[in-house]
Design an enzyme around this catalytic site. Sequence first.
Site, mmCIF file in Angstrom:
data_model
loop_
_atom_site.group_PDB
_atom_site.id
_atom_site.type_symbol
_atom_site.label_atom_id
_atom_site.label_comp_id
_atom_site.label_asym_id
_atom_site.label_seq_id
_atom_site.Cartn_x
_atom_site.Cartn_y
_atom_site.Cartn_z
ATOM 1 N N ARG A 104 1.079 -1.153 0.365
ATOM 2 C CA ARG A 104 0.392 0.322 -0.156
ATOM 3 C C ARG A 104 0.536 0.842 -0.055
ATOM 4 N NH1 ARG A 104 -4.018 0.788 4.551
ATOM 5 N NH2 ARG A 104 -2.457 1.103 6.357
ATOM 6 N N THR A 108 -0.860 7.272 -1.456
ATOM 7 C CA THR A 108 -2.430 7.381 -1.784
ATOM 8 C C THR A 108 -3.079 6.641 -1.517
ATOM 9 O OG1 THR A 108 -1.443 5.660 -3.682
ATOM 10 C CG2 THR A 108 -0.748 8.147 -3.804
ATOM 11 N N ASP A 203 1.175 -3.322 12.582
ATOM 12 C CA ASP A 203 1.036 -3.283 11.612
ATOM 13 C C ASP A 203 1.526 -5.270 10.956
ATOM 14 O OD1 ASP A 203 3.320 -4.611 8.703
ATOM 15 O OD2 ASP A 203 2.647 -2.448 8.551
ATOM 16 N N ASP A 206 5.023 -6.324 9.917
ATOM 17 C CA ASP A 206 6.316 -5.944 10.696
ATOM 18 C C ASP A 206 6.445 -6.842 11.829
ATOM 19 O OD1 ASP A 206 7.138 -4.110 9.022
ATOM 20 O OD2 ASP A 206 5.567 -2.814 10.113
#
Length: 212
Positions: A104, A108, A203, A206
Amino acid sequence: MSKFVVVDHPLIQHKLTIIRDKETSTKAFREITNEIAMLMGYEITRDLPLEDIEIETPLTKTTQKRLAGKKLAIVPILRAGLGMVDGINNLIPAARIGHIGMYRDEETLEAVEYFAKFPQDIAERQVFVVDPMLATGVSAIAALNQLTKKYNVDPKNITFVCLVSAPEGVKALQAAHPDVDIYTAALDERLNEHGYILPGLGDAGDRIFGTK
């Protein structure tokens, strides 16, 4: 009509609480993510068709059931989706595994594809697309677009499987791919201004790979 299912089994909810905790180690997060995926595997495969087969036990001949219908494939969305593959593959070891890499764009929030590799007969298989998070839905939609438009997979043969979802992502995915079933372990409150799920679990990539 497609299904949206929150798999609320107590063991899944218990394990999900552990990986939400910011103090959970990378090792534990990775292991428990796979455990949740395996537990969810029982639900996502519940509707697989069966056929009769005659076998012989040590005592007598008997007619029993075995899986029938389409062969299966597991497609993780890289990289976080890798954390769910082994759990599901343990249940269905004959499944082929494809990969699609999406990330991602933080500016944006659009999905950018960087890798795609699938079994040659992917269009003939029942496909489980896995990714721990369904946030904005952008990556999931992009991955399913590839499978359905470029590789000719029937949307009705695709199931999207995630651990945590946001209402915004569910709505977007259902609008883009109304024939795809969605299974999640939790429907969380909302997205924050950065497109992350609240309360979420951070995340997932991660935390699975220890990169932050």
